[in-house]
Design an enzyme around this catalytic site. Structure first.
Site, short mmCIF file in Angstrom:
data_model
loop_
_atom_site.label_atom_id
_atom_site.label_comp_id
_atom_site.label_asym_id
_atom_site.label_seq_id
_atom_site.Cartn_x
_atom_site.Cartn_y
_atom_site.Cartn_z
N GLU A 252 12.29 -5.62 9.63
CA GLU A 252 13.00 -6.34 8.57
C GLU A 252 14.50 -6.44 8.86
OE1 GLU A 252 10.79 -5.84 4.41
OE2 GLU A 252 11.00 -3.92 5.44
N GLU B 231 3.48 -2.36 7.22
CA GLU B 231 3.45 -1.58 5.97
C GLU B 231 2.06 -1.41 5.37
OE1 GLU B 231 7.68 -3.08 6.34
OE2 GLU B 231 5.68 -3.85 6.76
#
Length: 766
Positions: free
Chosen positions: A563, A583
């Protein structure tokens, strides 16, 4: 070079050809076995770990048969021979090549044991000839040992060095023409000593590998695990070749023993992982389908279930190497015996194999993945102490240890790293032109900003570098705070461009899961949500900063580490960067803007299908399956890297390349203006969940996968009130991310996934 040839399509030759293709250079691969080269390429396309950085790179390889298609090498600038380790066979091939290779083309051998003199001997190819010893697997191992002869053309050496460095990403270490060169000479002695002493001292192979692993900065495979990895059958061949080439009184030769256990394993076909039957370690599946690992008992030769190594010396070794080698238990005695043999031998080989101490250390770091080279290890023990240990054990003390005396082989003077020369004086370590290392920057000054998790460094020309330095570079509140401080400094004019980079093994493995689990266990939900908001704000601020931000990753960039990169203006990635939003493996979804960033990338991608659903489907496919690109080139398939982002093959050149990219963006820079997204809402979510239902029917998705994917689908489609006729902002998607993350973290299955990941390093399927 416009074209390169590799002759010999065995494991090494085929791997070298694949890596030449990775570098974007057309390559010819020939083999003596009819059809052998084509079959080798087919095997490599399916192999894991993959020799090709992208499957399509196999198209750059032209295959042929050595007996009938030797003319394919006629227009090649460099011909690499990687055939059987027999001087007469190699020379016969070189004679054949004389009739077809173009004038001025370079000829090299990948031999690891045969001296250059035995391959040239005033032959007509001597001026064009050198040895280029790649390490296996060629894609992943960064070392290239280079051996030249008195007749070798200087421009041939320069050309090969340039291509190997810049295009192939290798660290080129010049070696003297001695058997085994540097790395295999020292590494072979290390392996021999480690096996002998493990048997003599009565260690289990688990104990031996634990001692010969992390405490000494050696990969966790240790020595027996390493032999399983590379192939136990290689050991007798290398030993025989070295024995034939080295004098009888050489310490390596003296250490060679017949090992009945190894002879038996080879005879049974138990040559390690490549043989399929196991080796020193073997995995089998029980009746319940669970995998069980067995190890050979070095005393009885029988298999038994593996045991955890429990030695007091291992605990001591966590403090420092001196505590390990000083410990009286068998682990400490083992470490001491092997290091005396190996490091003493390395010190005695200078200047025989090389004049440069730093080059010897680099060869072992890069060729065997050691954290520290032999002389760096001696410095950690203390050269004077190590010399005393040698004397006490009755070993000869190499002259180099008398030269260094009470000093150190390495030292720092006025912020400059220096290494001892053969005459005892110290001189600066010289980097190749164009190499910029953060380690050197850090020696010369203090950080502009620093927290426990990250630091900001001035790397010159108005560019700053943000470095993470937590364990595994996991992102925690300190890291996020430093991001904010960096942006504030940049806004004040402290620098004009920012690079995010570090020189650790991995760029970042994502959020600090331990903190999240601890907070969840004490129901500190407000603290967790605050950290999610802090990360979203920090990364959004990176995207909106009034100066260019360039990410420069290498190794793993997972979850939150990915990210960070998704919010940079540009990326200059090392070719061996493994990027992904993973994730879902711990039962949550990207919470720091990853969903919004991927939607935007697929929406803005040139040539991508139009409409609200294709970007959503692409992002959902990647995130829901925790896809990780296995190279920077593969990352482009998933828009984790965009077409304009750069890829650097040599890791030592990554920071300089990223800095140059950042500076090129400075003039006229303005942060991007995000355009609103158009997302499909509930109808799009329903379509995504139909795909999930299909995965469940095929047994590819677990019950909690369905729950996680439901939250992911909601975030990616804009939420229950989204409509394709209305705009959705990045902030709105981030809010959905945050809500989903918090909802999932409150579930028992997600907490179980987080705990399992922290305990085992593997994802739990529940």
């Amino acid at each position: 070079m416009n074209k390169i040839a590799v002759i010999g399509a065995g494991v090494m030759g085929a791997g070298i050809a694949a890596h030449v293709a990775n570098a974007g250079i057309p390559v010819v691969l020939l083999d003596i076995v009819p059809g052998g080269a084509a079959k080798a390429v087919e095997r490599m396309i399916r192999a894991d770990p993959a020799p090709f950085m992208h499957r399509i790179f196999a198209r750059r390889v032209t295959t042929g048969d050595l007996g009938t298609e030797l003319a394919l090498v006629a227009d090649c600038d460099w011909i690499i021979e990687a055939i059987v380790e027999k001087p007469e066979a190699k020379r016969a091939l070189y004679e054949q090549l004389q009739a077809v290779r173009k004038p001025g083309s370079i000829l090299s051998s990948n031999t690891s044991t045969i001296p250059l003199a035995a391959l040239t001997d005033d032959a007509p190819w001597a001026a064009d000839f050198l040895i280029t010893h790649f390490f296996n697997p060629p894609r992943y191992m960064r070392l290239l040992e280079l051996v030249t002869g008195p007749a070798t053309r200087a421009d041939a050496v320069a050309s090969v060095t340039q291509v190997a460095d810049h295009a192939l990403g290798k660290t080129v270490i010049p070696c003297k023409d001695r058997p085994g060169f540097i790395a295999n000479r020292i590494g072979g002695q290390w392996i021999q000593s480690a096996i002998n002493n493990a048997m003599d001292l009565g260690l289990t192979i688990e104990e031996a590998d634990a001692v010969m692993g992390s405490p000494l900065g050696i990969p966790r495979t240790g020595v027996f695990g390493l032999l399983d990895l590379v192939g136990i059958d290689l050991m007798p061949h290398i030993a025989a070749s070295m024995k034939a080439s080295l004098p009888a009184d050489d310490a390596y030769v003296a250490a060679m023993r017949d090992q009945p256990l190894i002879v038996r394993l080879i005879g049974e076909g138990r040559i390690g992982r490549k043989g399929g039957k196991g080796g020193f370690y073997t995995r089998t599946k029980g009746a319940d389908g669970a995998s069980e690992k067995f190890a050979i008992d070095l005393g009885t030769g029988k298999d038994r279930p593996t045991e955890r190594a429990v030695l007091e010396s291992l605990a001591a070794g966590k403090r420092d190497i001196v505590a390990l080698v000083s410990h009286p238990d068998r682990g400490g005695r083992y470490a001491r015996a092997v290091l005396l043999d190996t490091l003493g031998y390395a010190a005695a080989l200078v200047p025989e194999v090389a004049d440069d101490i730093a080059a010897v250390d680099a060869a072992m770091r890069l060729g065997y993945n050691w954290r520290w080279g032999p002389f760096e290890l001696i410095d950690r023990i203390g050269p004077a102490r190590f010399a005393a240990m040698l004397r006490e054990a009755g070993h000869p003390v190499p002259p180099l240890l008398d030269t260094v005396g009470e000093g150190r082989f390495y030292r720092e003077t006025d912020g400059v790293a220096e290494v001892m020369q053969l005459d005892g004086r110290h001189a600066p370590i010289v980097r190749p032109d164009g190499v910029l290392l953060l380690a050197d920057i850090k020696r010369r000054g203090k950080p502009m900003e620093k927290t426990a998790g990250a630091s900001l460094w001035d790397i010159g020309d108005g560019v700053a570098c943000l470095e993470f330095h937590t364990k595994m570079n996991a992102i925690d509140p300190d890291v996020l705070a430093t991001v904010g401080k960096a942006i504030a400094l940049g806004k004040k004019g402290a620098f004009k461009a920012l690079v995010i980079h570090n020189e650790a093994e991995n760029f970042s493995v994502g959020a600090h899961l331990g903190l999240a689990l601890f907070a969840a266990n004490i129901a500190a939900w407000g603290e967790i949500e605050s950290m999610i908001e802090q990360g979203q704000k920090a990364f959004a601020a990176l995207r909106a900063a009034p100066f260019p931000v360039v990410g420069a990753p290498s190794g793993m960039a997972l979850g939150g580490g990915c990210e960070v990169l998704l919010h940079c203006d540009a990326i200059e990635a090392h070719a061996e960067t493994y990027i992904g939003l993973v994730e879902v493996g711990v039962g949550v979804i990207p919470g720091w803007g990853g969903c919004a960033a991927m939607l935007r990338r697929w929406t803005e991608a040139k040539g991508a299908p139009r409409g609200p659903m294709p970007p959503v489907a692409k992002a959902f496919e990647m995130i829901s399956t925790a896809t990780v690109a296995k190279s920077a080139h593969e990352a482009r398939d998933w828009m984790l890297l965009r077409p304009a982002d750069g890829i650097t093959m040599n890791r030592d050149r990554l920071l300089a390349a990223a800095k140059a990219r950042a500076l090129a963006m400075v003039e006229g820079y303005a942060p991007p203006e995000p355009k609103p997204l158009r997302l499909p809402g509930p109808s799009g979510r329903a379509a995504l969940m139909m795909a999930v239902d299909g995965a469940v029917a095929l047994g590819r998705a677990t019950p909690h996968d369905v729950t996680v994917c439901g939250h992911l689908a909601t975030a990616l489609t804009g939420g229950p009130r989204a409509d394709i006729t209305e705009d959705v902002t990045d902030d709105q998607v981030r809010k959905l991310e945050r809500e989903a993350f918090m909802a999932l973290l409150r579930t028992d299955p997600t907490l179980a996934r987080v705990e399992h990941m922290l305990d085992t390093g593997r994802a739990l399927r529940n």
